[in-house]
Design an enzyme around this catalytic site. Sequence first.
Site: not given
Lengths: 448, 448
Positions: B11, B13-14, B79, B170, B323
């Site tokens: 992964g 990501g963050f 994966v 948002e 995050a």
Amino acid sequence: MKTKPHVVIVGGGFGGLETAKRLRKADVRVTLIDRRNYHLFQPLLYQVATGGLSPANIATPLRAILGKQANCEVVLAEVTGFDVANQTLLLADGELEYDILVVAAGATHSYFGRDDWEPLAPGLKTIGDATQIRRRIYLAFEAAERETDPELRTALMTFVIVGGGPTGVELAGALSEIAEHTLKHDFRHINPEDARIMIVEAGPHLLGFYPEELCKRAEEKVRCFNIEVHTHTKLVEITGEHVRLQTGEGDVVVPTRTVLWGAGVKANPLGKKLAAACAMETDRAGHVAVNEHLNLAGHENVYVIGDIATCLGEQGKPLPGLAAVAIQQGAYVAKTIAARANQTWKPTPFRYHDRGTMATIGRAAGVAQIGKRQFCGFFAWLLWLFVHLMLIVQFQNRVLILWQWAWNYVTFNRSARLITGDEEEVIVRPHHKREPEHRDADERESLV
Amino acid sequence: MKTKPHVVIVGGGFGGLETAKRLRKADVRVTLIDRRNYHLFQPLLYQVATGGLSPANIATPLRAILGKQANCEVVLAEVTGFDVANQTLLLADGELEYDILVVAAGATHSYFGRDDWEPLAPGLKTIGDATQIRRRIYLAFEAAERETDPELRTALMTFVIVGGGPTGVELAGALSEIAEHTLKHDFRHINPEDARIMIVEAGPHLLGFYPEELCKRAEEKVRCFNIEVHTHTKLVEITGEHVRLQTGEGDVVVPTRTVLWGAGVKANPLGKKLAAACAMETDRAGHVAVNEHLNLAGHENVYVIGDIATCLGEQGKPLPGLAAVAIQQGAYVAKTIAARANQTWKPTPFRYHDRGTMATIGRAAGVAQIGKRQFCGFFAWLLWLFVHLMLIVQFQNRVLILWQWAWNYVTFNRSARLITGDEEEVIVRPHHKREPEHRDADERESLV
């Protein structure tokens, strides 16, 4: 209100949009119809296809451009045909009456009767095409990185571009920049510089519409970017695994997984439908012939402009399929319509003013012809850059593009090189297994 | 070379990216695996979904970030499972051995067992999701413009957002800006301000993780943007035509064509696979529980971080899916791995430092909590803007986003409001016909 003539424009490309904008003060009602909600700045589409710019950088919502023009309405719809007798446009979901019709539906790729090649060799006309090509280019490098069979790896890193016109040359130039600079540090098992980039052109020269001298200089420049130029070469077969090329010395088979189509263009299929509705014929590529007022013969209220039309220039040769032609035609048609609405029209034929043509070849190199003056190299590229920036419709985009170009130029980066797609799948190679071999820093340096 | 431990990170990501970057100087070989070739800055994904930013503005190619890190390799692969006994990762097209495994595969939407709702109410996790939502929002306005039936038109202009967390709020705020400002001059038959924007939240408050006082202030702000806030309300049915809401006073049916999902989140399905491979259980949402060193119990060489893990904070409550948590966990794991490779590791448990949380509500309004200090309004929004700009990985994107935000803020424009999609089809309404009625300029002025 019904007394004002209703002008219906089909297509929000360069020609249609110019017509709509120029009718701003005319005493008419304008409806612009398009299947998409944006005007696409097609000359920069190859930049999206190669990850230099984002789609939104070169596309502007039609409503954003025309929203404040009170006499103009934008309709998002699919045109399916024409009922000329009843002055009615047929839509997929209804119909629309007009007093005056302007057809500016543009062009699409032509595979010269080999439509089965389309999925194997995507062309470059829409944003969907561009993101698909972007996906294919970057996935090819990704697959090569994981490939252990050297032959397959070579095939994955071979890019064949069919057609040596501006689109083909621009794509090849951008690909060469990707291979030589952008991806320089990105991979561990391949050297992107090993990529083989081929332009296949049936005619004797690349950019064949330029004078021969200029063509030759351009070709030399193209070769400097490590691009193979194969002129006098015809593509006769495309499979998922290779292409077959017919040269003067016999056939050659080149294994490749990425073929890009920049060869043929034909008019939007609406051209044939319009011609049929008026009991006319189109030419082989589906273009509708217009008279010197850009009217369909016998139909003074039907105008056809841009890439869907055949309009003869001063020497009796058809005008080329350029944005400049479509824009000048749009302006002419708008002027004519406005003058007719005022009854002040004095028939003067349309005349195309050739202000020059230009193309980019690659990083900091271009070709241009302006009047009798010819340029090839850095200055032509600067000229190209400047002219295209000035042409981009919206101020915001101009700044964004300038910034990205400056950034890409200095850093060799292409930040929009995303692999996206509806399925969001990755290339799956079912038959291989590779464990990454890591190299040390020094080892890597010697490679790049 | 085989002596260096091989760290495989699942992964980009963050969490995963932070781990990889922090291992830069460690004496290990790193392989980062992702299905996509880019790191996505998810906190700004709602801006892409509403046409404010382009996908490439918030996505950075992983190879561009990690290309120069000599001990790190990026692999684009899917994966499919884990063979913990043999320290092997199973891929769709092969397998990969590891010495140390870091699983940071993130989260996806959860429809609480109603997976049939997914096509009717898209969630917002990927770029594909964002462009799909963008498409739906703008097509709904386009269809309303051409709709003659007032009831259908109202349904087309009703937007139901499920879930009152940050994503829902948002999205609603951005939608309100679109309706009140961006599209102001765009249409002739509808007034975009008539759009009805509803947030449906089962709990007692929007942004329920904040203290009640702050929640209430935020809700007031949200209502100022002409957004209907329905708390204590449960969604019980979605069809293509309407939603059914369960309120304290009985059921309500709201006709709508656009439902957006911001309600539930569950761990990536790889969580369940990893747990099964280790003979463990996940929680209901598929999270894998980790110990204070972010290890799987009994597997010192397997770390699980970010949204796929359940990690208990100091008060014994699970850490939120932020995050900031993933980044701090990534840094901790990298430090641990590097120290273990050097044999200098002194076991200290992971501790999350809460530096505050924030969310935007709409144009120039935000909520933030930093330590004990609470902010709601313009200052919180400025803070949000600043923090998010600073977090964006690449310098180029920072400038591009700043420019677009400034431009959008001043002009109310959203230049990336393109309707794109593979099919590139427009909404076809087979049963209607409308001839555009043009209004004069003054008539229009009174409407907008």
